[in-house]
Structure formats: C-alpha cells, structure tokens
Design a protein around this motif. Structure first.
Motif, short mmCIF file in Angstrom:
data_model
loop_
_atom_site.label_atom_id
_atom_site.label_comp_id
_atom_site.label_asym_id
_atom_site.label_seq_id
_atom_site.Cartn_x
_atom_site.Cartn_y
_atom_site.Cartn_z
N GLU A 1 0.71 -1.19 0.05
CA GLU A 1 0.01 0.13 -0.03
C GLU A 1 0.75 1.16 -0.09
O GLU A 1 1.91 1.31 0.71
CB GLU A 1 -0.85 0.03 1.22
N THR A 2 0.44 2.42 -0.67
CA THR A 2 1.38 3.50 -0.65
C THR A 2 0.23 4.79 -0.87
O THR A 2 -0.91 4.52 -1.31
CB THR A 2 2.30 3.42 -2.16
N SER A 3 0.58 5.87 -0.64
CA SER A 3 -0.22 6.93 -0.43
C SER A 3 0.02 7.88 -1.89
O SER A 3 -0.55 9.06 -2.07
CB SER A 3 0.13 7.85 0.53
N SER A 4 0.87 7.45 -2.73
CA SER A 4 1.00 8.35 -4.11
C SER A 4 1.19 7.55 -5.12
O SER A 4 1.84 6.55 -5.25
CB SER A 4 2.35 9.21 -3.61
N GLU B 1 -8.15 0.03 -7.53
CA GLU B 1 -7.13 0.62 -6.53
C GLU B 1 -6.10 -0.35 -6.56
O GLU B 1 -5.05 0.15 -5.62
CB GLU B 1 -8.02 0.77 -5.28
N VAL C 1 -3.41 1.79 -3.94
CA VAL C 1 -3.45 3.18 -3.85
C VAL C 1 -4.87 3.72 -4.34
O VAL C 1 -5.26 3.40 -5.32
CB VAL C 1 -2.30 3.88 -4.77
#
Length: 352
Positions: free
Chosen positions: A33-36, A71, A143
C-alpha cells in the motif's frame, strides 16, 4: 474457573491470535500500500574487471507512475531511457569503456514507493520513439487514486506548467523535485499507433534527473518529460493513454484548469503543421482596430509624401541655375606624424 469463563477466555485468545495475523491477511490481498501514484524506478548495473573482481555499480534512476484497474495498480509507466534502449545502452557502454571493465550485468528494474517499500518488476515493454516504458510489477500495489491525464488539445501556449521528477540531491539520495515553467509551443508527431504532440517548455528538470512528468496547474499529467538533440521537451499524454487503452487500464481525462495561468509574453501561434508561423503570430496578436488605424496612417503618409515630391519638383524647375566656376583642385592636407607608430591592438606583433 467455570466453563463459561474458560470459553470466553479461549475465545479472546483465539481472537488475539487471529488479529495478530490480520495484517498479513490484508497484505496478501493488496500486498503493498502507498499514498502516492508517483514512484522511483532504478536499474542497477554491476561491473567486473577482466580478472573477475568486482568493479562497483552504476544506477539509472527515473520517475514513474502507478497505473492499472481500480485501486490495485499492476504496472508502472516511466521513461524508456531509464531501463533500456539506445540511450541506456550508450550510458552503460561509456562507463564500461572508460574504466576498462571486462563485463557487466544489468539488473531487473526496481520500483521504490513513496514512503518506503520496494517492488521488483517482471516484464518490460519499451517504446524508444515515445520514450515510454511499461513495467509490470510482481505484486499489485494498493493506492486509492486514479491517474489523471490532460487533454493535449486544450493546451494554451504560455500556460504555466510544472515538471515533477526524482533527482539525486546527494550521493545515492533521491528526492522529488518540482520546477515551474511555461509551454512554449508544440509540434505534431505521428508514432504510428497514436497521434501525439512534442511539447516545448522551460520547466527544466535537474541534471541529475532522467525524465519525469509535466503537469498542469491542477496536477493532471500533460506528458512525459523527454530530451534529445540538446533540447528538452515532453511527449504528450496521448502516448500514455494509448498504452493504457491497449491494456484496458482505467484513467481520467481533464481539460484546462479552472484557474488557468498564462504568461502573455510567451504566447505564440502554431500553423497546421505544428511549426511556428511568425507572420501569423504578428497579425493575430494585434487588435483589429489598430490595424485599421495603421492602414489609415499609411494612406495619409503616402499622399503627404506624394504632395511633397510634387512641390519639390515645381519649385526646383523655377530655381535659377548656379553660375559655373572653374573647379579648384583641392590638395590633400599632409598627414601629421607624431614620430610614434602604434600598431592595431589585434596586430600579431602585439600578441605575446
């Protein structure tokens, strides 16, 4: 202890054990999981001397974006020059010859996520003409964003844009760097599978960066930053969208930003072939009423000049001719010589 209490205690223990494994279950479903959407792509090249001893390594690092369906992203778009093609091969070969190595090994492209995390790629598709590379990753990345591209047909010359890229700020330390500039123009490009634009801009990326993405004021991707023949430009988003369409990936498309910022001094006009038309730029940049005033001024000037010529001709005929006198030969004045000769400053004798 009663059987009811034993049952409750056993249930709590089982729940705690399951909860301790819950993160691993969630990780196996989405894996990472990443935010960007922005990632760094790096290829390590290891060199060896002729005797087999280790000679060190070089890195080819660039900027990429995560793409895919929903996602869970399963692919990365980056510059072709980061991980393959003629530019990459020349880069490696120059190092190989300069230090006299005997062999080298090119590693598999690695993807570094914003905030931490490393993923290995399992497939590479390269298009050198569009300077694009599609890297398939071995695990999907979660994401909660969808990549958004800008419709290149809505670009405005002089529009403010931003280059976003990973650059080496210190030795082996890479950080996101943003530079600001304006669109200077574009020309039509045909890559066979898609019609694109070669977008000129002055949002220069640092020398330590290779590629990156050109964004508008709303953060939509206008194109991928490229370079060649001593100039820096961007290949429009149409090339990336064509690859996305071929794989059925999801993306959003936007038009001009609501708060569009344009530098009027950098406005210019393109002809149908994509090249600049200077005459057209001049004529379209001046209001119509100014052209009318300019035309009236030109007509008045023409008639005034014509009237002046007629007057001069009439009065010139009435003027008496001047009496002729024998010409007096003018002898040149003797040159004054100071006794010191100064040679020209660029004379060879002055150069020591």
């Amino acid at each position: 202890m009663s059987s009811a209490k034993r049952f409750v205690l056993a249930f709590i223990c089982i729940a705690l054990v399951l909860c301790s494994f819950a993160p691993s279950f969630a990780l196996s479903e989405s894996n990472v999981e990443t935010s960007s959407l922005l990632v760094r792509v790096c290829v390590y090249v290891e060199f060896f001397f002729p005797d087999g001893s280790y000679g060190g390594y070089a890195t080819s690092s660039g900027t990429g974006i995560l793409v895919g369906n929903g996602e869970n992203k399963t692919c990365v778009i980056t510059n072709a020059s980061v991980c393959g093609g003629e530019f990459f091969d020349n880069y490696v070969q120059d190092i190989f010859e300069e230090y006299g190595f005997g062999s080298y090994v090119v590693g598999t492209p690695q993807v570094y996520l914003e905030g931490g995390g490393q993923i290995t790629t399992v497939g590479t598709q390269i298009d050198e003409d569009a300077d694009l590379a599609l890297l398939e990753i071995d695990v999907p990345v979660y994401v909660p964003y969808t990549v958004r591209f800008r419709d290149a047909d809505t670009l405005v010359q002089g529009e403010r844009v931003f280059s976003l890229c990973y650059a080496e700020t210190h030795e082996d330390v890479y950080e996101i760097v943003e530079t600001e500039g304006n669109v200077s123009g574009w020309e039509y490009r045909d890559f066979g599978y898609v019609d694109c634009y070669k977008i000129g801009h002055n949002a220069r990326v640092p020398a330590s960066a290779r590629g990156g993405f050109l964004l508008d004021g709303d953060g939509a991707i206008i194109g991928i930053v490229s370079s060649g023949d001593g100039e820096e430009y961007a290949i429009s988003s149409y090339a990336m969208m064509a690859y996305m369409d071929s794989r059925g990936y999801e993306y959003d498309v936007s038009g001009s930003p609501d708060g569009l910022v344009v530098d009027e001094d950098k406005l210019s006009v393109q002809d149908s072939s994509g090249g600049r038309n200077i005459l057209r730029e001049i004529f379209t940049s001046v209001p119509v009423f100014l052209w009318v005033l300019l035309g009236l001024g030109f007509v008045c000037f023409f008639f005034l000049a014509l009237a002046l010529i007629i007057v001069l001709c009439v009065f010139g005929k009435k003027k008496k001719p001047a009496s002729k006198s024998p010409a007096v030969e003018q002898k040149p004045e003797p040159a004054v010589f100071s006794g010191i000769y100064r040679m020209p400053s660029d004379h060879p004798a002055n150069k020591k």
